[in-house]
Write an enzyme that holds these catalytic residues in place. Structure first.
Site, short mmCIF file in Angstrom:
data_model
loop_
_atom_site.label_atom_id
_atom_site.label_comp_id
_atom_site.label_asym_id
_atom_site.label_seq_id
_atom_site.Cartn_x
_atom_site.Cartn_y
_atom_site.Cartn_z
N GLY A 121 -5.32 -3.32 8.23
CA GLY A 121 -5.34 -4.74 8.96
C GLY A 121 -6.34 -5.74 8.37
N GLN A 140 4.09 -3.99 -0.56
CA GLN A 140 4.06 -5.41 -0.41
C GLN A 140 5.20 -5.73 -1.11
OE1 GLN A 140 3.82 -8.03 1.35
NE2 GLN A 140 1.53 -8.08 1.23
N TYR A 142 0.34 -1.58 -2.65
CA TYR A 142 0.18 -3.17 -3.39
C TYR A 142 0.55 -3.05 -4.94
CZ TYR A 142 -1.37 -4.28 1.25
OH TYR A 142 -1.34 -4.13 2.66
N LYS A 200 -5.03 8.38 0.82
CA LYS A 200 -4.06 8.24 1.79
C LYS A 200 -3.05 9.54 1.84
CE LYS A 200 -3.76 3.01 1.99
NZ LYS A 200 -2.82 1.88 2.41
N GLU A 210 12.26 -3.79 8.69
CA GLU A 210 10.99 -4.22 9.35
C GLU A 210 11.31 -5.34 10.25
OE1 GLU A 210 6.84 -4.93 7.63
OE2 GLU A 210 7.30 -6.68 8.33
N HIS A 252 3.97 -0.11 13.72
CA HIS A 252 2.48 -0.29 13.06
C HIS A 252 1.34 -0.30 13.73
CE1 HIS A 252 4.96 -2.76 9.40
NE2 HIS A 252 5.50 -1.76 10.07
N HIS A 291 -4.13 -5.37 -4.03
CA HIS A 291 -4.51 -6.32 -2.74
C HIS A 291 -5.47 -7.24 -2.87
CE1 HIS A 291 -6.30 -6.62 1.12
NE2 HIS A 291 -5.24 -6.26 1.78
N TYR A 344 2.34 -5.10 13.82
CA TYR A 344 1.43 -5.38 14.82
C TYR A 344 0.68 -6.63 14.42
CZ TYR A 344 -2.17 -2.75 17.79
OH TYR A 344 -2.96 -2.47 18.81
N ASP A 381 -7.12 1.39 -6.65
CA ASP A 381 -5.84 1.18 -5.73
C ASP A 381 -5.28 2.77 -5.82
OD1 ASP A 381 -6.71 -1.23 -5.17
OD2 ASP A 381 -5.01 -2.11 -6.10
P1 FAD Z 1 -5.54 -0.62 2.67
O1 FAD Z 1 -4.40 -0.25 1.50
O2 FAD Z 1 -6.10 0.45 3.34
O3 FAD Z 1 -6.52 -1.58 1.80
C1 FAD Z 1 -6.14 -2.54 0.82
C2 FAD Z 1 -6.69 -2.34 -0.49
O4 FAD Z 1 -8.21 -2.71 -0.24
C3 FAD Z 1 -6.64 -0.93 -1.02
O5 FAD Z 1 -5.61 -1.02 -2.01
C4 FAD Z 1 -7.95 -0.80 -1.88
O6 FAD Z 1 -7.68 -1.52 -3.02
C5 FAD Z 1 -9.03 -1.79 -0.81
N1 FAD Z 1 -9.65 -0.86 -0.01
C6 FAD Z 1 -9.62 -1.09 1.42
N2 FAD Z 1 -10.74 -0.12 2.08
C7 FAD Z 1 -11.06 0.32 0.88
C8 FAD Z 1 -12.22 1.56 0.73
N3 FAD Z 1 -12.98 2.01 1.71
N4 FAD Z 1 -12.58 1.92 -0.73
C9 FAD Z 1 -12.10 1.20 -1.55
N5 FAD Z 1 -11.05 0.61 -1.72
C10 FAD Z 1 -10.60 0.06 -0.43
N6 FAD Z 1 -1.04 -6.34 8.72
C11 FAD Z 1 -0.85 -6.30 10.18
O7 FAD Z 1 -1.86 -6.92 10.54
N7 FAD Z 1 -0.01 -6.18 10.86
C12 FAD Z 1 0.91 -5.16 10.53
O8 FAD Z 1 1.98 -4.80 11.00
C13 FAD Z 1 1.27 -5.07 8.80
N8 FAD Z 1 2.04 -4.31 8.38
C14 FAD Z 1 2.16 -4.26 6.96
C15 FAD Z 1 2.90 -3.51 6.38
C16 FAD Z 1 3.10 -3.35 5.08
C17 FAD Z 1 4.18 -2.41 4.44
C18 FAD Z 1 2.19 -3.93 4.14
C19 FAD Z 1 2.14 -4.00 2.60
C20 FAD Z 1 1.20 -4.75 4.66
C21 FAD Z 1 1.34 -4.96 6.08
N9 FAD Z 1 0.32 -5.34 6.92
C22 FAD Z 1 -0.01 -5.76 8.21
C23 FAD Z 1 -0.83 -6.44 6.02
C24 FAD Z 1 -2.30 -5.36 5.84
O9 FAD Z 1 -2.92 -5.03 7.12
C25 FAD Z 1 -3.18 -6.37 4.95
O10 FAD Z 1 -2.62 -6.29 3.74
C26 FAD Z 1 -4.59 -5.61 5.16
O11 FAD Z 1 -5.36 -6.43 4.53
C27 FAD Z 1 -4.89 -4.60 4.49
O12 FAD Z 1 -4.46 -3.15 5.17
P2 FAD Z 1 -3.91 -1.90 4.50
O13 FAD Z 1 -3.72 -0.85 5.30
O14 FAD Z 1 -2.65 -2.19 3.69
O15 FAD Z 1 -5.04 -1.81 3.28
#
Ligand code: FAD
Length: 305
Positions: free
Chosen positions: A111, A187, A156, A176, A20, A80, A160, A52, A169
């Site tokens: 995000g 993570q 995570y 997904k 990455e 991303h 998270h 991103y 989770d």
């Molecule tokens: P999700 O996996 O969609 O949600 C996180 C957790 O919140 C879930 O596990 C779930 O428990 C809960 N949750 C969320 N929505 C719901 C729902 N509707 N119903 C039930 N539970 C829910 N951030 C950036 O800004 N730019 C990047 O490029 C970036 N790259 C990343 C790459 C990786 C591999 C990882 C692990 C993280 C990255 N992040 C990045 C951080 C990420 O954007 C943050 O952790 C953000 O808070 C969550 O986005 P997510 O898609 O990981 O969340």
């Protein structure tokens, strides 16, 4: 894992790695990024990804970086993409532009809130609600236009900060996958048992896509502590002890960082895991050292300097 564990040499099978990067903010950082990319290219990574920025702040820079990787290297780049501060149409336009530039892999993320990590996420009124909504939107758009994106997602192992519990989770991760994701990247974590327990629960919950461990290569321990606190990743006591006293000693910190990462990967290899995603922070040296410790040598011409 403890600091007393001894590295006994690479496992018999060579691992498959991915890297990455983040988009550079200025010319100096761009120089470092592209030097790192060319030094890591001979390691023949499965793919490379470009983050991103929070709030979509690096949208153009991410786009430029990924496009250049697709155009000028032999690498398979993934972009991303988050739902933050953008309408659905904006996000889909970005995806279309990637497709047209030959970038066919998206890491689809919800995000963080524009106010920063740890603040409550509110979707844009015309935007995607969460990562599942985003994946569905990408898939519907792709089906309409004959695109065939590969979609990776996050997960995570230590939950998270927004998590409603591990059982939720796992269901969320399975959703997904059902929406079209074909790979999850974790993570960062430092205890292999945390990842292995998560993997077991995810598989018991019907997740069949690969869950690639995300391995952090951050030699700045103060910075690592700040990030770990924000994203609720734990840092074991032995890690604090290892970095203690190295504040002004970059060489020792680098050595520790590569060895800790390699040792973690080796523990995972012993449990049958062969793919690793390295958070390189755009520094090739640490990623190369770690790969070397794992027995992975340059596979194409142009050996890294
Ligand atoms: P999700 O996996 O969609 O949600 C996180 C957790 O919140 C879930 O596990 C779930 O428990 C809960 N949750 C969320 N929505 C719901 C729902 N509707 N119903 C039930 N539970 C829910 N951030 C950036 O800004 N730019 C990047 O490029 C970036 N790259 C990343 C790459 C990786 C591999 C990882 C692990 C993280 C990255 N992040 C990045 C951080 C990420 O954007 C943050 O952790 C953000 O808070 C969550 O986005 P997510 O898609 O990981 O969340």
């Amino acid at each position: 894992m403890s600091p007393n564990d001894i590295i006994t040499g690479p496992a018999e099978t060579t691992p498959v790695v991915s890297f990455e990067f983040f988009p550079p903010k200025n010319d100096k950082m761009a120089g470092r990024l592209w030097e790192s990319v060319s030094r890591l290219e001979p390691m023949a990574p499965d793919f490379v990804s470009v983050t991103y920025g929070a709030g979509g702040s690096t949208r153009d820079r991410t786009h430029e970086t990924v496009r250049r990787m697709a155009r000028e290297t032999s690498l398979s780049p993934a972009a991303h993409l988050t739902c933050v501060s953008a309408t659905k149409q904006d996000v889909l336009n970005v995806a279309d532009a990637y497709w047209n530039a030959g970038v066919k892999h998206i890491v689809a993320l919800r995000g963080d809130a524009p106010e920063g990590m740890g603040q409550k996420f509110e979707p844009h009124p015309d935007g995607f609600r969460d990562s599942i909504d985003l994946i569905e939107g990408l898939q519907n758009n792709a089906a309409d236009k004959g695109q065939d994106f590969e979609i990776s997602v996050s997960c995570y192992p230590e939950s998270h900060p927004d998590s409603r519990g591990m059982a939720d989770d796992i269901q969320f991760l399975k959703a997904k996958q059902d929406a079209g994701a074909s790979r999850a990247i974790t993570q960062f974590f430092y205890d292999p048992d945390i990842y292995l327990a998560f993997l077991e629960r995810a598989q018991a919950g019907g997740v069949t896509m690969p869950i690639i461990p995300g391995i952090m290569l951050q030699p700045n321990f103060e910075g690592l502590k700040r990030i770990a606190k924000l994203c609720a990743a734990s840092l074991p006591d032995w890690l604090h002890a290892l970095y203690d006293g190295t504040e002004n000693d970059g060489e020792t910190r680098d050595l520790i960082t590569a060895n800790v990462a390699a040792e973690l990967c080796q523990k995972l290899q012993n449990a049958g895991i062969q793919k690793f995603h390295f958070y390189t922070l755009n520094k090739a040296g640490l990623a190369l050292s770690t790969c070397h410790l794992l027995g992975l040598k340059p596979q194409s011409s142009g050996a890294p300097q």
